[in-house]
Design a protein around this motif. Structure first.
Motif, PDB file in Angstrom:
ATOM      1  N   UNK A 118       0.836  -1.197   0.000  1.00 19.04           N
ATOM      2  CA  UNK A 118       0.000   0.000   0.000  1.00 19.04           C
ATOM      3  C   UNK A 118       0.868   1.243   0.000  1.00 19.04           C
ATOM      4  N   UNK A 119       0.426   2.226  -0.762  1.00 17.59           N
ATOM      5  CA  UNK A 119       1.141   3.498  -0.778  1.00 17.59           C
ATOM      6  C   UNK A 119       0.813   4.323   0.464  1.00 17.59           C
ATOM      7  N   UNK A 120      -0.404   4.182   0.954  1.00 17.80           N
ATOM      8  CA  UNK A 120      -0.804   4.865   2.182  1.00 17.80           C
ATOM      9  C   UNK A 120      -1.538   3.873   3.083  1.00 17.80           C
ATOM     10  N   UNK A 121      -1.516   4.158   4.365  1.00 18.90           N
ATOM     11  CA  UNK A 121      -2.226   3.341   5.340  1.00 18.90           C
ATOM     12  C   UNK A 121      -3.454   4.128   5.778  1.00 18.90           C
ATOM     13  N   UNK A 122      -4.619   3.504   5.652  1.00 22.61           N
ATOM     14  CA  UNK A 122      -5.889   4.166   5.923  1.00 22.61           C
ATOM     15  C   UNK A 122      -6.306   3.953   7.382  1.00 22.61           C
ATOM     16  N   UNK A 123      -6.537   5.044   8.105  1.00 22.31           N
ATOM     17  CA  UNK A 123      -6.896   4.979   9.520  1.00 22.31           C
ATOM     18  C   UNK A 123      -8.194   4.215   9.741  1.00 22.31           C
ATOM     19  N   UNK A 124      -9.187   4.449   8.925  1.00 19.77           N
ATOM     20  CA  UNK A 124     -10.468   3.751   9.093  1.00 19.77           C
ATOM     21  C   UNK A 124     -10.319   2.254   8.856  1.00 19.77           C
ATOM     22  N   UNK A 125      -9.505   1.863   7.869  1.00 22.68           N
ATOM     23  CA  UNK A 125      -9.267   0.442   7.612  1.00 22.68           C
ATOM     24  C   UNK A 125      -8.541  -0.209   8.792  1.00 22.68           C
ATOM     25  N   UNK A 126      -7.533   0.482   9.315  1.00 22.81           N
ATOM     26  CA  UNK A 126      -6.785  -0.035  10.455  1.00 22.81           C
ATOM     27  C   UNK A 126      -7.713  -0.193  11.659  1.00 22.81           C
ATOM     28  N   UNK A 127      -8.498   0.838  11.941  1.00 28.39           N
ATOM     29  CA  UNK A 127      -9.423   0.806  13.074  1.00 28.39           C
ATOM     30  C   UNK A 127     -10.420  -0.326  12.940  1.00 28.39           C
ATOM     31  N   UNK A 128     -11.023  -0.441  11.783  1.00 27.84           N
ATOM     32  CA  UNK A 128     -12.017  -1.486  11.546  1.00 27.84           C
ATOM     33  C   UNK A 128     -11.413  -2.879  11.689  1.00 27.84           C
ATOM     34  N   UNK A 129     -10.231  -3.077  11.116  1.00 30.01           N
ATOM     35  CA  UNK A 129      -9.566  -4.378  11.194  1.00 30.01           C
ATOM     36  C   UNK A 129      -9.215  -4.739  12.632  1.00 30.01           C
ATOM     37  N   UNK A 130      -8.707  -3.766  13.376  1.00 24.26           N
ATOM     38  CA  UNK A 130      -8.343  -4.028  14.768  1.00 24.26           C
ATOM     39  C   UNK A 130      -9.557  -4.351  15.625  1.00 24.26           C
ATOM     40  N   UNK A 186     -12.347  -5.643  14.568  1.00 29.06           N
ATOM     41  CA  UNK A 186     -12.806  -6.976  14.148  1.00 29.06           C
ATOM     42  C   UNK A 186     -11.950  -8.067  14.776  1.00 29.06           C
ATOM     43  N   UNK A 187     -10.649  -7.853  14.805  1.00 28.73           N
ATOM     44  CA  UNK A 187      -9.750  -8.837  15.409  1.00 28.73           C
ATOM     45  C   UNK A 187      -9.994  -8.944  16.917  1.00 28.73           C
ATOM     46  N   UNK A 188     -10.218  -7.813  17.542  1.00 26.52           N
ATOM     47  CA  UNK A 188     -10.538  -7.836  18.982  1.00 26.52           C
ATOM     48  C   UNK A 188     -11.798  -8.662  19.235  1.00 26.52           C
ATOM     49  N   UNK A 189     -12.790  -8.464  18.386  1.00 30.90           N
ATOM     50  CA  UNK A 189     -14.044  -9.222  18.497  1.00 30.90           C
ATOM     51  C   UNK A 189     -13.786 -10.718  18.297  1.00 30.90           C
ATOM     52  N   UNK A 190     -12.986 -11.029  17.293  1.00 28.89           N
ATOM     53  CA  UNK A 190     -12.689 -12.425  17.019  1.00 28.89           C
ATOM     54  C   UNK A 190     -11.970 -13.074  18.200  1.00 28.89           C
TER      55      UNK A 190
END
Length: 113
Positions: A56-68, A70-74
């Protein structure tokens, strides 16, 4: 980040720090916020770094937040509905903070974003 801290609580603390810095004139880009969040993760979340950053050329804050969140939930076995509400709340807080900053700076556009 302490071992027993929830991602959503960590995000609230991070957003508070960012808000304080921006209140004194320090501009922090969303990508920098995303990197700061990634660097502060516990080892139980470090396996997500390649997924969130590779190719990725940039890291998206919303994508990072959502993924984290989701992982916490999992990891905790929490339901999807609860996590979605948490993710919306955290993203909503971030947007509300940004809107307040723009309002105080006199820079709100016609769409309120």
């Amino acid at each position: 980040m302490a071992e027993d801290t929830k991602i959503s609580d960590h995000l609230i603390v991070l957003n508070g720090i960012v808000s304080e810095l921006e209140a004194i004139g320090v501009k922090i880009e969303d990508e920098d916020k995303a990197f700061r969040l990634l660097w502060s993760l516990l080892t139980s979340y470090k396996h997500l770094l390649p997924t969130l950053m590779y190719g990725k050329e940039t890291v998206d804050l919303e994508e990072v937040t959502s993924t984290l969140l989701s992982e916490e939930r999992r990891l905790s076995g929490e339901s999807t509905e609860t996590t979605n509400v948490s993710a919306l709340a955290v993203v909503g807080i971030e947007r509300k903070i940004n809107l307040r900053r723009k309002e105080s700076a006199g820079g709100v556009d016609n769409q309120g974003t």
